[in-house]
Design a protein around this motif. Structure first.
Motif, PDB file in Angstrom:
ATOM      1  N   PRO A 217     -14.418 -12.889 -18.258  1.00  0.00           N
ATOM      2  CA  PRO A 217     -14.200 -11.742 -19.152  1.00  0.00           C
ATOM      3  C   PRO A 217     -14.127 -12.191 -20.616  1.00  0.00           C
ATOM      4  CG  PRO A 217     -12.641 -11.708 -17.320  1.00  0.00           C
ATOM      5  CD  PRO A 217     -13.344 -13.023 -17.260  1.00  0.00           C
ATOM      6  N   LEU A 218     -14.631 -11.351 -21.502  1.00  0.00           N
ATOM      7  CA  LEU A 218     -14.621 -11.681 -22.927  1.00  0.00           C
ATOM      8  C   LEU A 218     -13.211 -11.922 -23.460  1.00  0.00           C
ATOM      9  CD1 LEU A 218     -17.282  -9.318 -24.524  1.00  0.00           C
ATOM     10  CD2 LEU A 218     -17.344 -11.798 -24.378  1.00  0.00           C
ATOM     11  N   GLU A 219     -12.222 -11.243 -22.885  1.00  0.00           N
ATOM     12  CA  GLU A 219     -10.843 -11.408 -23.349  1.00  0.00           C
ATOM     13  C   GLU A 219     -10.372 -12.857 -23.248  1.00  0.00           C
ATOM     14  OE1 GLU A 219     -11.203  -7.120 -22.009  1.00  0.00           O
ATOM     15  OE2 GLU A 219     -11.949  -9.062 -21.364  1.00  0.00           O
ATOM     16  N   ALA A 220     -11.001 -13.632 -22.344  1.00  0.00           N
ATOM     17  CA  ALA A 220     -10.594 -15.028 -22.128  1.00  0.00           C
ATOM     18  C   ALA A 220     -11.406 -16.017 -22.954  1.00  0.00           C
ATOM     19  CB  ALA A 220     -10.718 -15.368 -20.641  1.00  0.00           C
ATOM     20  N   MET A 221     -12.307 -15.543 -23.784  1.00  0.00           N
ATOM     21  CA  MET A 221     -13.255 -16.430 -24.454  1.00  0.00           C
ATOM     22  C   MET A 221     -12.578 -17.490 -25.308  1.00  0.00           C
ATOM     23  SD  MET A 221     -16.686 -15.328 -26.548  1.00  0.00           S
ATOM     24  CE  MET A 221     -16.361 -15.702 -28.250  1.00  0.00           C
ATOM     25  N   TYR A 222     -11.524 -17.107 -26.025  1.00  0.00           N
ATOM     26  CA  TYR A 222     -10.901 -18.059 -26.943  1.00  0.00           C
ATOM     27  C   TYR A 222      -9.923 -19.005 -26.253  1.00  0.00           C
ATOM     28  CZ  TYR A 222     -13.270 -15.677 -30.680  1.00  0.00           C
ATOM     29  OH  TYR A 222     -14.252 -15.163 -31.489  1.00  0.00           O
ATOM     30  N   ARG A 223      -9.844 -18.941 -24.933  1.00  0.00           N
ATOM     31  CA  ARG A 223      -9.078 -19.935 -24.183  1.00  0.00           C
ATOM     32  C   ARG A 223      -9.906 -21.183 -23.906  1.00  0.00           C
ATOM     33  NH1 ARG A 223      -6.804 -15.776 -19.587  1.00  0.00           N
ATOM     34  NH2 ARG A 223      -6.012 -14.190 -21.037  1.00  0.00           N
TER      35      ARG A 223
END
Length: 200
Positions: A165-171
């Motif tokens: 998911p895009l929400e996890a991209m900056y992890r």
């Protein structure tokens, strides 16, 4: 089809947000990082048939020199530029923590909905990157391509390969001059490795 995605090295100007609006050139250390990633300036190497670069100076300058040294064709793909950070362009992490802490924390908790003012929508960015990778695959089918690009582009590529998911991209942490490999075979797009510091 194999695509190696190489993040640019350290730019001049210190640690700050550089999207598609701020484009500092590589620092001396950044050049060293890039040459080290490909085997050294004196004797660079790699398994590639061609190079494709972001149009931004922190990528294109090195890509042109490497292509010349290896005697390989090179193309510029405008859609491989970094995501636009809007009002955060040029601001340091420390400045944001000190002066815009709530906004800074909200971004990392939900980067899809809590974008900096004027920033490129994350869904549009991922679509842009996916389209660019598809064009590279179509144009250079069966070849091993090195893409010199940005942390955001590499994160978007990893998310596409793993259906993250895009929400996890900056992890996903992507260091300067980190090398990530995507490979497509009969099973689809696969992530082969992430963040190697030197081409094998």
């Amino acid at each position: 089809m194999c695509m190696d995605l190489l993040r640019h090295g350290e730019p001049t100007g210190g640690l700050r947000y550089r999207g598609s609006g701020v484009d500092d050139p590589l620092s001396q250390e950044g050049w060293r990082q890039m040459w080290d990633a490909v085997g050294g300036k004196a004797n660079p190497g790699g398994p590639w048939d061609r190079l494709v670069s972001s149009p931004m100076a922190r990528c294109q300058g090195f890509a042109e020199q490497l292509a010349q040294r290896l005697g390989l064709p090179m193309a510029i793909e405008p859609a491989l530029r970094e995501v636009g950070f809007g009002a955060w362009e040029g601001r340091s992490h420390e400045d944001l923590k000190l002066n815009s802490l709530d906004e800074y924390l909200a971004f990392f908790q939900d980067p899809l909905k809590s974008r900096p003012q004027g920033a490129e929508p994350l869904g549009e960015f991922r679509g842009r990157v996916s389209d660019a990778l598809a064009r590279v695959e179509t144009r250079y089918r069966g070849q091993h391509v090195l893409l010199v690009t940005h942390a955001g582009v590499i994160r978007a590529g990893i998310c596409a390969a793993l259906d993250v998911p895009l929400e996890a991209m900056y992890r996903i942490k992507v260091p300067y001059a980190g090398l990530t490999r995507l490979r497509r075979d009969e099973r689809g797009l696969m992530l082969e490795f992430v963040n190697r510091t030197r081409v094998s």
